[in-house]
Write an enzyme that holds these catalytic residues in place. Structure first.
Site, PDB file in Angstrom:
ATOM      1  N   CYS A  24      74.076  45.980  28.455  1.00  0.00           N
ATOM      2  CA  CYS A  24      74.295  45.801  29.883  1.00  0.00           C
ATOM      3  C   CYS A  24      73.141  44.989  30.459  1.00  0.00           C
ATOM      4  O   CYS A  24      71.976  45.325  30.252  1.00  0.00           O
ATOM      5  CB  CYS A  24      74.381  47.167  30.566  1.00  0.00           C
ATOM      6  SG  CYS A  24      74.464  47.065  32.375  1.00  0.00           S
ATOM      7  N   CYS A  28      79.590  49.920  32.812  1.00  0.00           N
ATOM      8  CA  CYS A  28      78.496  50.544  32.081  1.00  0.00           C
ATOM      9  C   CYS A  28      78.444  52.016  32.501  1.00  0.00           C
ATOM     10  O   CYS A  28      78.442  52.326  33.689  1.00  0.00           O
ATOM     11  CB  CYS A  28      77.182  49.852  32.416  1.00  0.00           C
ATOM     12  SG  CYS A  28      75.733  50.672  31.723  1.00  0.00           S
ATOM     13  N   CYS A  83      74.728  52.679  34.512  1.00  0.00           N
ATOM     14  CA  CYS A  83      74.438  52.147  35.853  1.00  0.00           C
ATOM     15  C   CYS A  83      75.688  51.832  36.667  1.00  0.00           C
ATOM     16  O   CYS A  83      75.583  51.463  37.824  1.00  0.00           O
ATOM     17  CB  CYS A  83      73.541  50.919  35.761  1.00  0.00           C
ATOM     18  SG  CYS A  83      74.347  49.452  35.069  1.00  0.00           S
ATOM     19  N   CYS A 130      71.050  47.479  33.169  1.00  0.00           N
ATOM     20  CA  CYS A 130      70.208  48.614  32.761  1.00  0.00           C
ATOM     21  C   CYS A 130      69.809  48.613  31.287  1.00  0.00           C
ATOM     22  O   CYS A 130      69.010  49.447  30.870  1.00  0.00           O
ATOM     23  CB  CYS A 130      70.884  49.936  33.103  1.00  0.00           C
ATOM     24  SG  CYS A 130      72.256  50.365  31.998  1.00  0.00           S
ATOM     25  N   CYS A 148      87.457  42.536  27.173  1.00  0.00           N
ATOM     26  CA  CYS A 148      87.230  41.187  27.671  1.00  0.00           C
ATOM     27  C   CYS A 148      86.080  41.276  28.683  1.00  0.00           C
ATOM     28  O   CYS A 148      86.251  41.794  29.788  1.00  0.00           O
ATOM     29  CB  CYS A 148      88.525  40.702  28.318  1.00  0.00           C
ATOM     30  SG  CYS A 148      88.546  38.967  28.725  1.00  0.00           S
TER      31      CYS A 148
END
Length: 163
Positions: free
Chosen positions: A65, A114, A117, A68, A137
């Protein structure tokens, strides 16, 4: 969650701390994002197809991510879908990616976020290759690539380890 909140989430089965950032940490993470990253990660936008910097990434490693640093996808699950966005068959750990029903634009889709976060990553579709049949995707701008053996991004100081 507030700065004084001490709740924590149980770690994912792969050992990553999924506790959401507190208000101060979130402000710091978001201040580090570019305008395009903010548009995609925070406002649930989509980058244009075939323009993402990670579309052609073929090295061994982990896609984390961008906000984070949580590891989301391994390079061995990446495949060429022809859609113009990096595509994966499965996450590093199912607990690291949250699925949310998305009814925007008159469609019913499954948004991926995510789990730590809550930033927007992309969508998952049931038209991928075996073994899962899923196609995650994902926007390149929502990810950071870490080559195998390199330290993972750790903007929250959680000791996330290496790719």
């Amino acid at each position: 969650m507030t700065d004084t909140d001490t709740r924590s989430a149980p770690p994912s089965s792969s050992g990553f701390d999924l506790t959401p950032p507190n208000d101060e940490e979130r402000a710091r993470l978001e201040a580090d994002l570019s305008p395009e990253e903010k548009r995609v990660l925070l406002a649930h936008g989509t980058e244009a197809p075939f323009c993402g910097t990670l579309l052609g990434e073929k090295r061994a490693g982990v896609f984390c991510c961008r906000e984070c640093g949580l590891p989301l996808f391994r390079s061995r699950t990446k495949f060429e879908s022809g859609t113009g966005w990096p595509s994966f068959t499965e996450p590093v750990d199912p607990a690291n990616v949250r699925a949310v029903r998305d009814t925007s634009y008159g469609m019913v889709r499954v948004e991926t976020r995510c789990a730590r976060c809550d930033s927007h990553q992309g969508h998952v579709f049931p038209d991928g290759p075996p073994p899962t049949g899923d196609r995650y995707c994902i926007n390149s701008v929502a990810l950071t690539f870490v080559p195998e053996g390199e330290p993972l991004p750790d903007p929250l100081g959680r000791g996330d380890g290496k790719a």
